[in-house]
Design a protein around this motif. Structure first.
Motif, short mmCIF file in Angstrom:
data_model
loop_
_atom_site.label_atom_id
_atom_site.label_comp_id
_atom_site.label_asym_id
_atom_site.label_seq_id
_atom_site.Cartn_x
_atom_site.Cartn_y
_atom_site.Cartn_z
N SER A 68 0.82 -1.20 0.00
CA SER A 68 0.00 0.00 0.00
C SER A 68 0.86 1.26 0.00
CB SER A 68 -0.95 0.00 1.20
OG SER A 68 -0.21 -0.12 2.40
N GLU A 69 1.64 1.47 1.05
CA GLU A 69 2.50 2.65 1.11
C GLU A 69 3.66 2.38 2.06
OE1 GLU A 69 2.37 7.42 2.17
OE2 GLU A 69 0.64 6.15 2.59
N PRO A 70 4.73 1.80 1.60
CA PRO A 70 5.85 1.51 2.50
C PRO A 70 6.49 2.79 3.01
CG PRO A 70 6.47 1.14 0.21
CD PRO A 70 4.99 1.39 0.21
N ARG A 71 6.92 2.76 4.24
CA ARG A 71 7.58 3.94 4.81
C ARG A 71 8.87 4.27 4.05
NH1 ARG A 71 4.90 1.47 8.98
NH2 ARG A 71 3.63 2.89 10.27
N ALA A 87 10.94 9.25 -1.46
CA ALA A 87 10.28 10.28 -2.27
C ALA A 87 10.54 11.68 -1.72
CB ALA A 87 8.78 9.99 -2.35
N TRP A 88 10.31 11.85 -0.42
CA TRP A 88 10.50 13.19 0.16
C TRP A 88 11.98 13.53 0.31
CZ3 TRP A 88 6.95 16.84 0.48
CH2 TRP A 88 5.61 16.45 0.35
N GLY A 89 12.82 12.51 0.51
CA GLY A 89 14.25 12.77 0.52
C GLY A 89 14.74 13.24 -0.83
N LEU A 91 8.12 16.12 7.57
CA LEU A 91 6.68 15.96 7.75
C LEU A 91 6.10 14.97 6.75
CD1 LEU A 91 5.57 19.64 8.44
CD2 LEU A 91 5.52 17.74 10.06
N GLY A 92 6.59 15.03 5.51
CA GLY A 92 6.11 14.11 4.48
C GLY A 92 6.47 12.67 4.80
N VAL A 93 7.64 12.46 5.37
CA VAL A 93 8.07 11.10 5.71
C VAL A 93 7.26 10.55 6.88
CG1 VAL A 93 9.98 9.68 6.51
CG2 VAL A 93 10.41 11.50 4.85
N VAL A 94 7.06 11.35 7.90
CA VAL A 94 6.37 10.89 9.11
C VAL A 94 4.91 10.54 8.81
CG1 VAL A 94 5.58 11.57 11.41
CG2 VAL A 94 7.91 12.12 10.67
N VAL A 147 0.92 10.14 -2.78
CA VAL A 147 2.03 9.50 -2.09
C VAL A 147 3.36 10.09 -2.52
CG1 VAL A 147 3.24 7.32 -1.74
CG2 VAL A 147 0.74 7.38 -1.74
N LEU A 148 3.53 10.29 -3.81
CA LEU A 148 4.81 10.80 -4.30
C LEU A 148 4.97 12.27 -3.97
CD1 LEU A 148 5.07 8.99 -7.74
CD2 LEU A 148 6.46 8.60 -5.72
#
Length: 263
Positions: free
Chosen positions: A3-6, A12-14, A29-32, A191-192
């Protein structure tokens, strides 16, 4: 995991941070996401776990130019490059992030704390040395899109035959995913992070639909399959498409790095 792996959020946010499209705070914030807190243990130069903003900033200063995702499974070290110690930890977590430009990787350890109804999710990322080598079995975005469409078509046909009158929940989910493979619901875009090509969002969206299909299949058990052979056939139909879906997710999250490497 589909579904959405951490690891997907972190990569993506990195990557958006490294592209200069978001700030350190926005990237963290996007990662958390909906988790309570993320910390990083083993950051070079730090004796204790640190927050995401410091960890991402330190990795950038150490020469990291991008982040890739790995989604390994038993017998399929998807996205990994070694060494064995890192691979084993990533396989146990079923996900990891591998840096580009510096020999570091991150594996999440997830802990749920608190009473029922007030559960908080805390994540510790373990920063470990990795081997600088091509990742295992990662397709290009174009290859992943073709594989996913073909795999979903084949699985849909097989599952529809196994459900009685094609009315089982798994067959219905399969048909919905197949019909919507060219649709646009925006799941991947949510997600991206900024900076990813539209095709990556499209591939990620379809991979997540396939992940939902697979989850339904396992949650609802055999459904209309009335014999052991039919149950086994369902498993045979799902395993290849699950593998293809993981490959597609990795390709989607890695699309930013792929574009950078092309020029």
């Amino acid at each position: 995991m589909l579904s959405e792996p951490r690891s997907g959020r972190l990569a993506a946010w990195g990557n958006a941070l490294l592209a200069g499209l978001v700030s350190l705070d926005d990237a963290a914030l996007g990662v958390v996401g909906e988790d309570t807190v993320h910390r990083v243990e083993g950051v070079p130069g730090e004796a204790r776990p640190v927050g995401l903003t410091l960890a991402l900033g330190r990795l950038r200063a150490l020469g990291v130019t991008g982040f890739r995702v790995a989604l390994p499974a038993p017998g399929h070290p998807l996205g990994l490059s070694g060494p064995p110690e890192f691979n084993a930890r990533a396989l146990d977590a079923q996900e990891a992030v591998v840096a580009v430009g510096a020999p570091y990787g991150l594996v999440p350890e997830v802990d749920e704390v608190g009473p029922p109804g007030d559960v908080r999710v805390e994540v510790v990322w373990h920063c470990l040395p990795v081997r600088e080598a091509p990742p295992a079995d990662v397709p290009s975005l174009g290859e992943a899109e073709r594989e996913l469409a073909e795999g979903l078509r084949d699985a849909t046909a097989a599952l529809a035959q196994l459900d009685v009158a094609g009315s089982g929940p798994v067959a219905e989910a399969a048909m919905d995913a197949y019909r919507a493979r060219a649709g646009r619901t925006g799941v991947g875009r949510d997600v991206l992070a900024p900076g990813y090509p539209p095709r990556a969002a499209r591939v990620l969206e379809l991979a997540q639909r396939v992940g939902l299909l697979i989850s339904l299949a396992y949650e609802h058990g055999p459904g209309g399959a009335v014999s052991a052979s039919q149950i086994a056939a369902r498993g045979e139909a799902l395993r290849p498409v699950e593998r293809v879906a993981r490959r597609a997710q990795v390709a989607a999250y890695n699309a930013w790095v792929e574009e950078q490497e092309r020029g």
